[in-house]
Design an enzyme around this catalytic site. Sequence first.
Site, PDB file in Angstrom:
ATOM      1  N   CYS A 230      16.561  18.970 -15.139  1.00  0.00           N
ATOM      2  CA  CYS A 230      16.486  20.060 -16.262  1.00  0.00           C
ATOM      3  C   CYS A 230      17.989  20.194 -16.933  1.00  0.00           C
ATOM      4  O   CYS A 230      19.269  20.118 -16.379  1.00  0.00           O
ATOM      5  CB  CYS A 230      16.561  21.309 -15.364  1.00  0.00           C
ATOM      6  SG  CYS A 230      16.404  22.884 -16.501  1.00  0.00           S
TER       7      CYS A 230
ATOM      8  N   TYR B  60     -12.989  -3.909  -1.572  1.00  0.00           N
ATOM      9  CA  TYR B  60     -12.428  -3.750  -2.902  1.00  0.00           C
ATOM     10  C   TYR B  60     -12.617  -2.645  -3.734  1.00  0.00           C
ATOM     11  O   TYR B  60     -12.033  -2.113  -4.228  1.00  0.00           O
ATOM     12  CB  TYR B  60     -13.292  -4.984  -3.573  1.00  0.00           C
ATOM     13  CG  TYR B  60     -12.648  -5.186  -5.104  1.00  0.00           C
ATOM     14  CD1 TYR B  60     -11.446  -5.697  -5.415  1.00  0.00           C
ATOM     15  CD2 TYR B  60     -13.541  -4.894  -6.055  1.00  0.00           C
ATOM     16  CE1 TYR B  60     -11.181  -5.993  -6.743  1.00  0.00           C
ATOM     17  CE2 TYR B  60     -13.326  -5.252  -7.440  1.00  0.00           C
ATOM     18  CZ  TYR B  60     -11.891  -5.728  -7.749  1.00  0.00           C
ATOM     19  OH  TYR B  60     -11.827  -6.090  -9.116  1.00  0.00           O
TER      20      TYR B  60
ATOM     21  N   ARG C 177      22.411  24.538 -17.046  1.00  0.00           N
ATOM     22  CA  ARG C 177      23.374  24.452 -16.057  1.00  0.00           C
ATOM     23  C   ARG C 177      22.985  24.635 -14.746  1.00  0.00           C
ATOM     24  O   ARG C 177      22.178  25.548 -14.413  1.00  0.00           O
ATOM     25  CB  ARG C 177      24.375  25.579 -16.441  1.00  0.00           C
ATOM     26  CG  ARG C 177      25.759  25.520 -15.533  1.00  0.00           C
ATOM     27  CD  ARG C 177      26.832  26.323 -16.104  1.00  0.00           C
ATOM     28  NE  ARG C 177      26.297  27.967 -15.962  1.00  0.00           N
ATOM     29  CZ  ARG C 177      26.969  28.995 -16.245  1.00  0.00           C
ATOM     30  NH1 ARG C 177      28.001  28.767 -16.785  1.00  0.00           N
ATOM     31  NH2 ARG C 177      26.496  30.145 -16.004  1.00  0.00           N
TER      32      ARG C 177
ATOM     33  N   ASP D  74     -10.345 -12.511   0.941  1.00  0.00           N
ATOM     34  CA  ASP D  74     -10.420 -13.079  -0.422  1.00  0.00           C
ATOM     35  C   ASP D  74      -9.816 -14.394  -0.301  1.00  0.00           C
ATOM     36  O   ASP D  74      -8.521 -14.570   0.029  1.00  0.00           O
ATOM     37  CB  ASP D  74      -9.705 -11.831  -1.129  1.00  0.00           C
ATOM     38  CG  ASP D  74      -9.726 -12.359  -2.775  1.00  0.00           C
ATOM     39  OD1 ASP D  74     -10.665 -11.736  -3.326  1.00  0.00           O
ATOM     40  OD2 ASP D  74      -8.761 -13.120  -3.285  1.00  0.00           O
TER      41      ASP D  74
ATOM     42  N   ARG E 278       8.166  30.843 -11.404  1.00  0.00           N
ATOM     43  CA  ARG E 278       7.555  30.215 -12.310  1.00  0.00           C
ATOM     44  C   ARG E 278       7.982  28.842 -13.177  1.00  0.00           C
ATOM     45  O   ARG E 278       9.293  28.608 -12.963  1.00  0.00           O
ATOM     46  CB  ARG E 278       7.342  31.362 -13.395  1.00  0.00           C
ATOM     47  CG  ARG E 278       8.511  31.548 -14.039  1.00  0.00           C
ATOM     48  CD  ARG E 278       8.548  32.863 -15.049  1.00  0.00           C
ATOM     49  NE  ARG E 278       9.683  32.976 -15.756  1.00  0.00           N
ATOM     50  CZ  ARG E 278      10.577  33.956 -15.124  1.00  0.00           C
ATOM     51  NH1 ARG E 278      10.403  34.368 -14.297  1.00  0.00           N
ATOM     52  NH2 ARG E 278      11.879  34.356 -15.846  1.00  0.00           N
TER      53      ARG E 278
ATOM     54  N   TRP F 212     -15.927  -7.463   2.180  1.00  0.00           N
ATOM     55  CA  TRP F 212     -15.101  -7.864   1.000  1.00  0.00           C
ATOM     56  C   TRP F 212     -15.330  -6.835  -0.137  1.00  0.00           C
ATOM     57  O   TRP F 212     -14.129  -6.400  -0.594  1.00  0.00           O
ATOM     58  CB  TRP F 212     -15.224  -9.436   0.483  1.00  0.00           C
ATOM     59  CG  TRP F 212     -14.233  -9.485  -0.697  1.00  0.00           C
ATOM     60  CD1 TRP F 212     -13.295 -10.211  -0.764  1.00  0.00           C
ATOM     61  CD2 TRP F 212     -14.329  -9.392  -1.971  1.00  0.00           C
ATOM     62  NE1 TRP F 212     -12.324 -10.289  -1.780  1.00  0.00           N
ATOM     63  CE2 TRP F 212     -13.293  -9.855  -2.653  1.00  0.00           C
ATOM     64  CE3 TRP F 212     -15.662  -8.404  -2.756  1.00  0.00           C
ATOM     65  CZ2 TRP F 212     -13.208  -9.508  -4.082  1.00  0.00           C
ATOM     66  CZ3 TRP F 212     -15.520  -8.524  -4.319  1.00  0.00           C
ATOM     67  CH2 TRP F 212     -14.195  -8.867  -5.014  1.00  0.00           C
TER      68      TRP F 212
END
Length: 519
Positions: A55, A443, A58, A459, A80, A439
């Site tokens: 931000c 996946y 300050r 795999d 907020r 498999w």
Amino acid sequence: MSENRETCRGEARIFAVMDMDFAACRRAFLTRDPRFDGRIFAGVKTTGIYCRPICPARTPKAENMTFFPTAAAAQEAGFRPCLRCRPESSPDLGAWRGTSNTVSRALALIEAGAMDAGDVEALADRLGVGDRQLRRLFKQHLGASPVAVAQTRRVLLAKQLIHETQLPMSEVALASGFGSVRRFNETFQQLFGRPPGVLRRSQAPEASAAAGGITVRLPYRAPYDWDGIIGFLSARAIPGVEAVEPRRYARTLAVDGARGVVVVTPGAGDYLVAEIRFPRVQALPAVIARVRRVFDLAADPALIGAHLSQDPALAPLVAARPGLRAPGAWDGFELAVRAILGQQITVTAARSLAAKLVDAYGERIEDPAALALGLSCVFPTPDRLVGQDIAALGMPRARGAALEALARTVADDPTIFTPRADLESAIAALSALPGVGEWTAQYIALRELREPDAFPHADIALMRALTDDEGRRPTAQELLARSQAWRPWRAYAAQHLWAADAVQPQQIKRTKTDAKRAA
């Protein structure tokens, strides 16, 4: 005295979730350290607002600051969102901290709209836990209740649409998941002390609406390997459904019966730009959730990379691709069909079969903007494949029958491809589907369910990528045993290994060419 003790215990829980103490949190804000953006938020007691570490305002005095692990926790505490640093623009990392798989799965469901028409009890049932247990886990890991998380997501999406688009306020309300414009106005009046229209008038929109649609920015945690993810999607793109260029991904999409187009491009900062054209604004949250899922925008590459780099074989792969993501899927049924089509054939051959399937059974789209992009079809729904002779497209009859049976099963139960209580139960449920083995189940869990620990250990490409200097590759069981050290990020380990395997043939070809030239 008891109230003070409870406050101290609450602050201790919050700092445990953030893995930081008060001094470290404040230092992140004093230095405006972008590494902590999305990890912590500060509530300012004197103003009642909460901010991101970056931000520009300050930094308040220490005694006026309190810290939260999520925007939802800050909002539930009565703060907020800041209008200057805009918390809705921070990367959302809550689902990827590895602290609670149940919370991660719940967040994915909430983002997909599970709380829009349901309640905490229904959400807990889908996850296989009690509602009290789910509330406890949310408080422990996110510092807020499931209801507060869902409400915060709606508010922050609405705030983003107010700032970044020219949508009328009535459409902003519907697009962000509010049940009515009245509820939308009441929420903003209560939270910001002003109606939503004033927020738009106080600041010019950052992005104009796309012709016939809207454009939104979707932030991520840098670095981001755009080339890696666009290469993965390009290799699997189905003509007519997807159109991929080096700096643009476009595709057709169906959500609750509505058909539209999504175009995604890399932004000028740490965000992607999504251009969305849909006839129903109510579909917007679901579309944004899918974009975030496919492009894996919730990942924390530094956290994941640091863990995987402890393995000497993975360390150079992570260093070569520090922002590599694990691409998600647009739709569970589509992914399952693609995976079954790809069994025992190449990616290119599977893509060709998918194109034939779409051409035969896909729904045509007439949007001129889509046609200009080369998009003409929407991937077929399960209903359109039920009773069809899919094998006639040029595949083994057993595979065609499996696809038709899968379509019939999913048509009867559309909730099949939703997160389960744990990875093991998800794999068991998926493996029971027609044509889906271990498999394929892993996946689907990796790409559709977004299970960060899913790992298709059988795999061949994963085993090939770990071939040692003597030419020996690990067996499936040896790879599974080795992968235990990579948990809970095995899905990302798989992505690194796939990426490495994809470039090996090119490297070998270049090496042979260089050798011939040298000779």
